[in-house]
Every structure is written in structure tokens, then in C-alpha cells.
Write a protein that holds these residues in place. Structure first.
Motif, PDB file in Angstrom:
ATOM      1  N   LEU A 380     -66.472 -43.369  86.723  1.00  0.00           N
ATOM      2  CA  LEU A 380     -65.731 -42.754  87.586  1.00  0.00           C
ATOM      3  C   LEU A 380     -64.485 -43.256  87.859  1.00  0.00           C
ATOM      4  O   LEU A 380     -63.387 -42.797  88.208  1.00  0.00           O
ATOM      5  CB  LEU A 380     -66.676 -42.533  89.182  1.00  0.00           C
ATOM      6  CG  LEU A 380     -65.892 -41.850  90.287  1.00  0.00           C
ATOM      7  CD1 LEU A 380     -66.075 -40.111  89.667  1.00  0.00           C
ATOM      8  CD2 LEU A 380     -66.815 -41.663  91.461  1.00  0.00           C
ATOM      9  N   VAL A 381     -64.710 -44.794  87.927  1.00  0.00           N
ATOM     10  CA  VAL A 381     -63.547 -45.486  88.247  1.00  0.00           C
ATOM     11  C   VAL A 381     -62.520 -45.270  87.120  1.00  0.00           C
ATOM     12  O   VAL A 381     -61.017 -45.141  87.151  1.00  0.00           O
ATOM     13  CB  VAL A 381     -63.841 -46.898  87.925  1.00  0.00           C
ATOM     14  CG1 VAL A 381     -62.596 -47.995  87.973  1.00  0.00           C
ATOM     15  CG2 VAL A 381     -64.705 -47.684  89.474  1.00  0.00           C
ATOM     16  N   ILE A 382     -62.935 -45.087  85.779  1.00  0.00           N
ATOM     17  CA  ILE A 382     -61.893 -44.702  84.804  1.00  0.00           C
ATOM     18  C   ILE A 382     -61.232 -43.358  85.078  1.00  0.00           C
ATOM     19  O   ILE A 382     -60.250 -43.231  84.902  1.00  0.00           O
ATOM     20  CB  ILE A 382     -62.615 -44.695  83.254  1.00  0.00           C
ATOM     21  CG1 ILE A 382     -63.279 -45.950  82.911  1.00  0.00           C
ATOM     22  CG2 ILE A 382     -61.851 -44.071  82.290  1.00  0.00           C
ATOM     23  CD1 ILE A 382     -64.354 -45.853  81.950  1.00  0.00           C
ATOM     24  N   GLU A 383     -62.152 -42.413  85.331  1.00  0.00           N
ATOM     25  CA  GLU A 383     -61.348 -41.128  85.467  1.00  0.00           C
ATOM     26  C   GLU A 383     -60.416 -41.188  86.870  1.00  0.00           C
ATOM     27  O   GLU A 383     -59.460 -40.282  86.721  1.00  0.00           O
ATOM     28  CB  GLU A 383     -62.697 -40.074  85.971  1.00  0.00           C
ATOM     29  CG  GLU A 383     -61.998 -38.766  86.108  1.00  0.00           C
ATOM     30  CD  GLU A 383     -63.143 -37.680  85.689  1.00  0.00           C
ATOM     31  OE1 GLU A 383     -62.926 -36.437  85.720  1.00  0.00           O
ATOM     32  OE2 GLU A 383     -64.260 -37.960  85.573  1.00  0.00           O
ATOM     33  N   ALA A 387     -56.754 -40.002  87.062  1.00  0.00           N
ATOM     34  CA  ALA A 387     -56.448 -38.864  87.953  1.00  0.00           C
ATOM     35  C   ALA A 387     -55.506 -39.098  89.140  1.00  0.00           C
ATOM     36  O   ALA A 387     -54.581 -38.142  89.197  1.00  0.00           O
ATOM     37  CB  ALA A 387     -57.852 -38.394  88.608  1.00  0.00           C
ATOM     38  N   TRP A 388     -55.269 -40.245  89.432  1.00  0.00           N
ATOM     39  CA  TRP A 388     -54.609 -40.705  90.703  1.00  0.00           C
ATOM     40  C   TRP A 388     -53.038 -40.487  90.247  1.00  0.00           C
ATOM     41  O   TRP A 388     -52.325 -39.855  91.025  1.00  0.00           O
ATOM     42  CB  TRP A 388     -55.032 -42.107  91.190  1.00  0.00           C
ATOM     43  CG  TRP A 388     -54.177 -42.139  92.399  1.00  0.00           C
ATOM     44  CD1 TRP A 388     -52.935 -42.972  92.595  1.00  0.00           C
ATOM     45  CD2 TRP A 388     -54.302 -41.517  93.865  1.00  0.00           C
ATOM     46  NE1 TRP A 388     -52.659 -43.095  93.897  1.00  0.00           N
ATOM     47  CE2 TRP A 388     -53.279 -42.179  94.485  1.00  0.00           C
ATOM     48  CE3 TRP A 388     -55.251 -40.638  94.512  1.00  0.00           C
ATOM     49  CZ2 TRP A 388     -53.219 -41.620  96.016  1.00  0.00           C
ATOM     50  CZ3 TRP A 388     -55.309 -40.586  95.621  1.00  0.00           C
ATOM     51  CH2 TRP A 388     -54.122 -41.114  96.486  1.00  0.00           C
ATOM     52  N   PRO A 389     -52.595 -41.181  89.365  1.00  0.00           N
ATOM     53  CA  PRO A 389     -51.067 -41.112  88.729  1.00  0.00           C
ATOM     54  C   PRO A 389     -50.803 -39.787  88.196  1.00  0.00           C
ATOM     55  O   PRO A 389     -49.612 -39.203  88.731  1.00  0.00           O
ATOM     56  CB  PRO A 389     -51.045 -41.870  87.901  1.00  0.00           C
ATOM     57  CG  PRO A 389     -52.335 -42.308  87.182  1.00  0.00           C
ATOM     58  CD  PRO A 389     -53.235 -42.359  88.401  1.00  0.00           C
ATOM     59  N   ALA A 390     -51.769 -38.915  88.001  1.00  0.00           N
ATOM     60  CA  ALA A 390     -51.463 -37.624  87.266  1.00  0.00           C
ATOM     61  C   ALA A 390     -51.139 -36.721  88.503  1.00  0.00           C
ATOM     62  O   ALA A 390     -50.395 -35.790  88.549  1.00  0.00           O
ATOM     63  CB  ALA A 390     -52.672 -36.824  86.466  1.00  0.00           C
ATOM     64  N   ALA A 391     -52.039 -36.828  89.555  1.00  0.00           N
ATOM     65  CA  ALA A 391     -52.196 -36.077  90.818  1.00  0.00           C
ATOM     66  C   ALA A 391     -50.878 -36.265  91.453  1.00  0.00           C
ATOM     67  O   ALA A 391     -50.055 -35.369  92.044  1.00  0.00           O
ATOM     68  CB  ALA A 391     -53.178 -36.428  91.830  1.00  0.00           C
ATOM     69  N   ASP A 548     -63.206 -35.044  88.303  1.00  0.00           N
ATOM     70  CA  ASP A 548     -62.525 -33.907  88.361  1.00  0.00           C
ATOM     71  C   ASP A 548     -63.356 -32.587  87.725  1.00  0.00           C
ATOM     72  O   ASP A 548     -63.291 -31.538  88.338  1.00  0.00           O
ATOM     73  CB  ASP A 548     -61.322 -33.871  87.182  1.00  0.00           C
ATOM     74  CG  ASP A 548     -59.988 -34.529  87.825  1.00  0.00           C
ATOM     75  OD1 ASP A 548     -60.211 -34.981  89.064  1.00  0.00           O
ATOM     76  OD2 ASP A 548     -58.956 -34.956  87.329  1.00  0.00           O
ATOM     77  N   ALA A 549     -64.403 -32.876  87.039  1.00  0.00           N
ATOM     78  CA  ALA A 549     -64.915 -31.786  86.387  1.00  0.00           C
ATOM     79  C   ALA A 549     -65.769 -31.064  87.524  1.00  0.00           C
ATOM     80  O   ALA A 549     -66.582 -31.653  88.211  1.00  0.00           O
ATOM     81  CB  ALA A 549     -65.877 -32.343  85.292  1.00  0.00           C
ATOM     82  N   ALA A 550     -66.096 -29.780  87.374  1.00  0.00           N
ATOM     83  CA  ALA A 550     -66.975 -29.115  88.343  1.00  0.00           C
ATOM     84  C   ALA A 550     -68.586 -29.417  87.901  1.00  0.00           C
ATOM     85  O   ALA A 550     -68.663 -29.900  86.666  1.00  0.00           O
ATOM     86  CB  ALA A 550     -66.872 -27.616  88.182  1.00  0.00           C
TER      87      ALA A 550
END
Length: 658
Positions: A380-383, A387-391, A548-550
């Protein structure tokens, strides 16, 4: 008045070369109305050159209809026009197109002599029966004349005018272009010799829309088919975003996978995630090639008998951890952690030759290695750190449009006042120097502040105040340091605290979202509300980020991070005392010099450059009622708290000693 529309239509058509005369009974007197010339001269001049030679069909001109250019001052709305004046929807695009060139004829009928003239059109002589919206636009754009078709074949007050209005404005009768068709038309027009400026002016669209439309229109048939098969309604600007990946089906597959599996995912966010992951993969391959050419052995993991060079440097006096200097050692090698493919970890398989001796295993009182660290999992840390800079990238593009508004949402002024009276720590740390941040210009900051202040309306002044606050928050969330990627975690330090980030994101969504949604519903061309990424939504809702994944998403490999490999690497990482910064993945920042230049596919470059009279959207609509900005940060744990038990046991040496 006759009972049928055909009562006044001539029974027999007249050949084009016979100079048809309109029905005398239906014509206005010469003293009351203009009499446009009905001279058709010859078949060549009337129907275009070579028409007679090109066809053996007899061309005829309808009797009682005359084409003429009539002054706008002599035109007025028909009394049977049922469209209300506030329903003309005279958008900037419509007015810009009409001002450049009238592309659809207006149909008019002569006004009776005893008809009442409107006060603003005392010289009116013609009623507009088809094209009342264009007439209203001409009045606003100061257009002096309009091309009209004068119809003498129907009584000026015949009820058929009402029926014609139904047909003219029926949605089933008039089907607008799809974004794909619109883009294709723009691209074909450019290929046929039309300039981008001409297309822009005649369609009333912005430079950005024209560039996007042409880019979307030039997509390959394979990409167009891929988009058509997706269950997603792409806008013109979104279709243009695919141009960057037109010849890359694997990237298209990965982006599609994100759209299908990430909750509330936007195309922009999916693209940013895929680009970040592919950049890491490309950098990993570059490093592997470089090490292989240098003769450095690369293994899948650290061998059991090996020790990392950084570990030896801490435990052995005067040991040089420089991997280049260590290549003379026969035990040199390198491997990559599955969660950090862009950073090789160098080791030595003969540490004893350098003076290393293993230490005895410490007592752990029954604690298992996996129980020593609390908080999000390594996966989860990796994702999250991807995800944070992409957002942030997607959010800042939207913020640039928000800061450009002339009329601010009502909640903005209240929020600005609240931030100035009670600034959170993130503002106190950076507000004074915010104008030096690269985000100042990125979010639309003025190059000449004094000039901007002198010409700004009251609404723009509010938005200029909001702009510097937005720059400060976003700098602390994404630019201040590498620790910005920890903002979504309560158990890690970041320049903007978890609470301040929550306050900011809730304002951008909950506080102004409702009003922006109302504006957008009334005018689809206005700014739509921000759609938060899953990692942003977690902060807004006050719930832990779960990825991110559902929940029901299938595991599909599209060249992204291998999550199965990550799971296997978790045990290795939790048993390695070299990983001092638990949860920190630095690969994106370290890749900065290797990443390609950021490209905004929604704003393709304009080969023609600027012209003298650019046309852009005018956000001057009056705002509607919004929601107050009273979001208060919730009580949370100390931001700087470290996970319980972290770094308590030397797991590397404990494992080897065992």
C-alpha cells in the motif's frame, strides 16, 4: 388568409435561366420595403461556373423566394416566435462564430404595413421566421447585415410558422456531431488547406479546443476503434489525450485497465499513473543494462551469505561503500527490491574478507518480525507514494482553471478570509514565499501583479487572493520535499500535515463542488467540479487509503508494478535493518532527471503561434448559492509518530545469525 401552406406556392417551377418573378400578391410595396434584385443573369453566374456543362438536369429556382443581404436594423423577431428570449443560449462560441462568418441563412417574411414596430427597431421591415437566435446574436455582436432568404410564398402570420419551429428545433430532427465526428472534421479541414486560425474563428472554439480536436481527429483507426469499444464517453479534449499513445497499444491497454479498475478514475489520473509506472520500469531497464555492461552480477535477491555495502560501512571501520570502488572485490553484486526497481542495492558475498563478523541474535520476547511495524502494508505504501503525485498533477491542472475564473464561487471569499485570520501551519510556513514556487505560474499567477490588480474586477481580486493560498497549499503538498509523498499517512511527517491536507481537499470538493456542479449543469462549457482520485477521497472522507483498485477488480498485468512480487518482498523488507525509512519509496524523485518532459495532451502546441484576436472562454456567469467553508480538522495522532517497534531489532543480523 388561406388554409393551406401550398395555397400561395406556384404550381409550376420555372427554369433557372427564365428569371423567375416572385408572387406579386405576396410582395410588399416598393415604397415600404427594399426590393432586392432578382436578376439571375445567366445559368453560369446563378448556379456557379460550369454547372450547365456539368449536368444535363434542368435546374429551376423556386418562385417567390429571394436571396438578399438585409441590414440588421430592418430585421425583428416574428410575433409567433415561441422561444423565450432567455433561452437563446448565446454562448461565446456561438457569437464568435457568427461574428466571423454567417454560415446559415435566415428566413424572413415581409411585415404587414399595419404591424407594430418594436421600440428598439423602428425601421423594422422583415419578420424573422427561421434564425431568431442568429438575429439575437447579431444584435449583440454589432453585425450590420445578415444574409436572408425572403419568403413570399406564405402569409406572414400563417400558423405554419409555428409548425416549422417545432421541426427546426426538434432534437430528433437535428443530431449534433459526436466528439469523434467533430474531431475528424477539424483534422480533414486542416488537411484540405484551412488554417487553424480560420477553423477556430469560424467555429467559435478556443485555440486549445482546435488543437485538441485536430490531434484527436488524426488518431489512427486502431486507436479510434479502441476508444469506440470502451464504455466511456470521451470529450474532445479527452480524446486528444490518447494522441500521446497512438502507436503504443500496451500503454492504451494499461490506461484502459486503470479506468476500469480504479474507483472514480479520470482519464488524466489514469494517464499520470501509467506514465509514472512506465518511467520507473524504463529507468530500471537502463540501470540493468548499465550494470550488465560494467560486469556487475545482478541477482533476484540478496544472497544469504551477502551483506549490503551500506551495512558493512556502518559495521566495519574504514570500509568504503562506493560500489564502483568495490567492483575489484570478487564478491561484488547488486539486486533490486521489488518495490524500488529504480535503485540498485549493492552487496558483497565475502563480507568476512573486509572484517565483518555477524552479531548474536537479540532476544525478541516472542515478538514476530511482522508485528514490529504498524501502519500501511509495504504494498500500500508503494501504491500511495505513486498515487499521491499523480493526483497532485491532475488536481493542479484543474486548479489553474479555477484560479482563472472571473466570478469566484461564493465559498471562496469566506475560505480566503478564514485562512488569513486563522492560517494553518502549511500556510504559515510558506505563504510569504509562495510567489517563488514553480506552481505560482503553473496555476496562472500574473507576471505583472500591479497591472493585474489595477485592471481586476472585484471577483478577480478575490481569485487573485485565493490563487496565492492555492499555490501555498499545493507547494506544501507536492513540491516542498520528497516527504510530500507521505501526506496521505498519519504516521509520517510531511510539509503539509494530514489535517491541513484534509482541510484543503474538502474545500476543493465539498465546499465549492455543489456550486460548480450547478454552473456546469447550466452551461456544460463552464468549469466542472474536481473529481478526486481515490487517495484524495480517502482524506476527504477521513478513511484509510486502501489502494486505487476497486475491491472487485481482477488482477491484470499491463506492465504496471507487479503486486504479487511486492507481497513476496514484504517479508524480506520487514526483516532488513537497512530500510531505515519504513515506507519511503524515493524512485519518482530520483527519476526526475530521466523522466521525459511533461506533456499536456489536452493543450497540443499550435504550429501557427499566436494571432491578433484570440478567442477564449468567458467565465462571467453569476455564481449560485454555494456551501460554507467550515471544514475543521479532526483530532488525530501526532504527525511525527513513528510506527511502534520500528528499528528496534537488527533483523538482518538476527536472521543470518539464526
Amino acid at each position: 388568409m388561406s388554409d393551406a401552406l401550398t395555397d400561395t406556392v406556384p404550381a409550376e417551377p420555372t427554369e433557372l435561366a427564365e428569371h423567375p418573378e416572385p408572387d406579386q400578391a405576396a410582395q410588399p410595396s416598393e415604397t415600404e420595403h427594399e426590393q432586392p434584385s432578382t436578376d439571375t443573369s445567366s445559368p453560369d453566374t446563378a448556379a456557379g461556373p460550369d454547372v450547365a456543362a456539368a449536368t444535363d438536369v434542368v435546374l429551376v429556382a423556386p418562385q417567390g423566394k429571394i436571396l438578399a443581404e438585409i441590414p440588421v436594423a430592418h430585421l425583428t423577431h416574428h410575433p409567433l416566435n415561441v422561444r423565450e428570449s432567455d433561452n437563446y443560449d448565446l454562448s461565446h462560441r456561438f457569437l464568435a462564430s457568427l461574428k466571423t462568418e454567417q454560415q446559415v441563412l435566415i428566413t424572413v417574411v415581409p411585415m404587414p404595413e399595419d404591424a407594430e414596430r418594436p421600440e428598439d427597431k423602428p425601421e423594422a421591415r422583415w419578420w424573422v421566421v427561421k434564425g431568431n437566435r442568429r438575429l439575437a446574436g447579431a444584435d449583440l455582436t454589432a453585425k450590420t447585415t445578415l444574409e436572408c432568404l425572403i419568403d413570399h410564398t406564405i402569409d406572414p402570420l400563417h400558423p405554419g410558422h409555428l409548425i416549422n419551429q417545432i421541426v427546426e428545433n426538434d432534437r430528433e430532427m437535428r443530431r449534433p456531431f459526436t466528439p469523434e465526428e467533430e474531431a475528424t472534421a477539424m483534422a480533414l479541414a486542416l488537411d484540405a488547406g484551412a488554417s487553424r486560425t480560420a477553423i477556430r474563428k469560424k467555429t467559435g472554439r478556443t485555440r486549445e479546443e482546435i488543437n485538441a480536436g485536430i490531434a484527436a481527429g488524426k488518431l489512427s483507426p486502431e486507436t479510434k476503434q479502441h476508444l469506440k469499444e470502451m464504455d466511456y464517453e470521451f470529450t474532445l479534449l479527452e480524446r486528444a489525450m490518447w494522441a500521446e499513445f497512438d502507436d503504443d497499444p500496451e500503454a492504451q491497454k494499461a490506461i484502459t485497465h486503470k479506468l476500469n479498475t480504479v474507483y472514480n478514475c479520470t482519464l488524466e489520473y489514469a494517464i499520470e499513473r501509467v506514465k509514472a509506472e512506465r518511467a520507473i520500469a524504463a529507468e530500471h531497464q537502463r540501470i540493468v543494462t548499465e550494470l550488465s555492461e560494467a560486469g556487475v552480477p545482478i541477482t533476484d535477491s540478496e544472497p544469504d551469505e551477502a551483506r549490503e555495502l551500506d551495512t558493512l560501512a556502518r559495521l566495519v571501520d574504514e570500509f568504503d561503500p562506493d560500489p564502483i570502488a568495490h567492483r575489484s572485490c570478487p564478491g561484488h553484486g547488486a539486486y533490486f527490491l521489488s518495490w524500488d526497481k529504480a535503485k540498485p542495492r549493492y552487496y558483497c558475498t565475502t563480507p568476512a574478507e573486509h572484517g565483518y563478523a555477524p552479531r548474536p541474535a537479540p532476544t525478541t520476547s516472542g515478538s514476530s518480525p511482522t508485528a514490529l511495524a504498524e501502519g500501511p502494508s509495504r504494498k500500500l505504501v508503494i501504491e500511495g507514494r505513486l498515487a499521491w503525485p499523480a493526483a497532485a498533477t491532475v488536481r493542479q491542472r484543474w486548479l489553474a482553471e479555477l484560479c482563472a475564473l472571473k466570478t469566484p464561487p461564493k465559498a471562496v471569499q469566506r475560505f480566503v478570509t478564514q485562512m488569513l485570520h486563522r492560517p494553518p501551519q502549511a500556510l504559515r510556513d510558506k505563504l510569504v514565499g509562495a510567489s517563488s514556487s514553480p506552481l505560482y505560474r503553473k496555476l496562472g499567477g500574473p507576471t505583472d501583479l500591479q497591472a493585474a490588480l489595477q485592471s481586476a474586477s472585484a471577483g478577480r481580486l478575490v481569485m487573485l487572493q485565493f490563487h496565492i493560498i492555492a499555490v501555498t497549499f499545493e507547494h506544501q503538498l507536492s513540491e516542498a520535499s520528497d516527504d510530500c509523498k507521505n501526506t496521505w499517512r498519519r504516521d509520517r511527517h510531511s510539509p503539509c500535515s494530514f489535517e491541513d491536507a484534509t482541510l484543503w481537499l474538502r474545500f476543493l470538493t465539498s465546499d465549492i463542488g455543489a456550486e460548480l456542479a450547478e454552473r456546469h449543469e447550466a452551461n456544460p462549457k463552464s468549469l466542472a467540479p474536481h473529481r478526486p482520485a481515490p487517495i484524495e477521497q480517502a482524506l476527504i472522507e477521513g478513511t484509510p487509503y486502501r489502494g486505487d483498485a476497486a475491491a472487485d477488480a481482477e488482477s491484470v498485468d499491463h506492465g504496471e508494478i507487479d503486486h504479487d512480487e511486492i507481497d513476496e518482498a514484504v517479508e524480506l523488507d520487514e526483516a532488513d535493518d537497512d530500510h531505515d525509512n519504513v515506507g519511503n519509496v524515493d524512485s519518482l524523485d530520483e527519476l526526475q532527471e530521466f523522466e521525459p518532459e511533461q506533456h499536456n495532451p489536452s493543450s497540443p502546441s499550435d504550429p501557427e503561434g499566436p494571432d491578433d484576436d484570440p478567442i477564449g472562454p468567458d467565465a462571467t456567469d453569476e455564481p449560485r448559492a454555494g456551501r460554507p467553508a467550515d471544514a475543521e480538522p479532526a483530532d488525530t495522532e501526532a504527525v511525527d509518530a513513528e510506527p511502534a517497534g520500528a528499528e528496534t531489532v537488527d533483523m538482518d543480523h538476527a536472521a543470518h545469525a539464526a
